[in-house]
Design a protein around this motif. Sequence first.
Motif: not given
Length: 391
Positions: A252-265, A287-301
């Motif tokens: 699981p640590v692999r996914a944890r370590e990837q997440e920040f770079g995956d979000v940015l890219a 503001a863009y990242w606030r919106d995108f982080l919400a998208k990302r959370r819905r996607f992973v969920e």
Amino acid sequence: MEHDRSRGGGEHHHGSHRHLVDVFEEGEQPPHGRGAIDAIVVPTIRHPRWLTYATRLALALGCHLVSLHSRNWSRAREAAQAMPAGLRYISADVDHVDRLRLPDFETTAVLRDTPFARTTDLSAKRNTGLLLARLLGWRRIVFLDDDIEVGRLADVERAAALLDTYDAVGMHIGGYPDNSVVCHAHRLTGGHQESFVGGGALAVAVDPGRTPSFFPNVYNEDWFYLLGERRLRRLAVAGQVKQRPYDPFDRPVRAREQEFGDVLAEGVYWLLDGDAAAGWRAAADAAYWRDFLAKRRRFVEDVLSRVRRLPQGPRHNRHAMENSLLAALGRLRRIEPELCVRYLKAWSVDRRRWAAHLDELPHLEFATADAVKWLVKDGERGLHWYGSMVD
């Protein structure tokens, strides 16, 4: 040549970015004929037997092989002992990246002492390959991961020829897909997911006339290498290679370590998907990242909910997939919009710093031993290395 328009789009995730690149189909000849590769650069932490495919390819191309080793089971001495006669090579142990003559990157400083700091040395090794190329006057190099198999010599030659026009040419990675853990789970649960161009099989132009780029120490560092100040650099795809299979859900640590770079890219390339000509500078806005982080959370969920509906069995290790996605979600919750903005500002600073750093390097051409000495900072112990190109 065609411009791939498929986006694999979705409300919360883009499963493809290939419409951003020029795709050269099999048999389609580049406009400038054959190109010459100066070196293949392989960053590795595995036993030297994993260099077999890169060694064969370098011999066939008549180019240099550079293998950069670290960790206990990957040593330059063993690699050198296995090199065949007639191969021009440099094998070096790169165990302490802080000794390397690399700039003090602002992107690294931004993440230092945070949960997002990355401890791998892949970016440092790739940047060292770029330094060596500049020192020795090489113009075209190929980055090749040690788990990549190149089937046809002609594919690499086509990629090299295209570097007359493009800054980088990726080879499509077949076999096991080259995706993040989250995107593997997305694909395995029915989502449309393709692979983008990556550093695992990437030909790059490194002559001084090109605007240089570097690999930041973050997951998806190759996506940032391909990025310009406002839009994507000139990029093409030609040929195909194969990646050996692995289990993306084994830790699981692999996914944890990837997440920040995956979000940015993914956040930056989401903007390019919308309007490549307009560029990605909206990512400088929290503001863009606030919106995108919400998208990302819905996607992973959403991916997690699909995983939980899978039957448990030999085809899908549902529990391992679930644990990996939960790890990614946990890390995602700690990412703040302001951190994304700070990181991208630091990346812009680092691009200029990297260009200035390259301008300060001497041109040593065939003086291989001197070039390797230059890879470490003044006053630091030199690298342990072996080579066939000694002066």
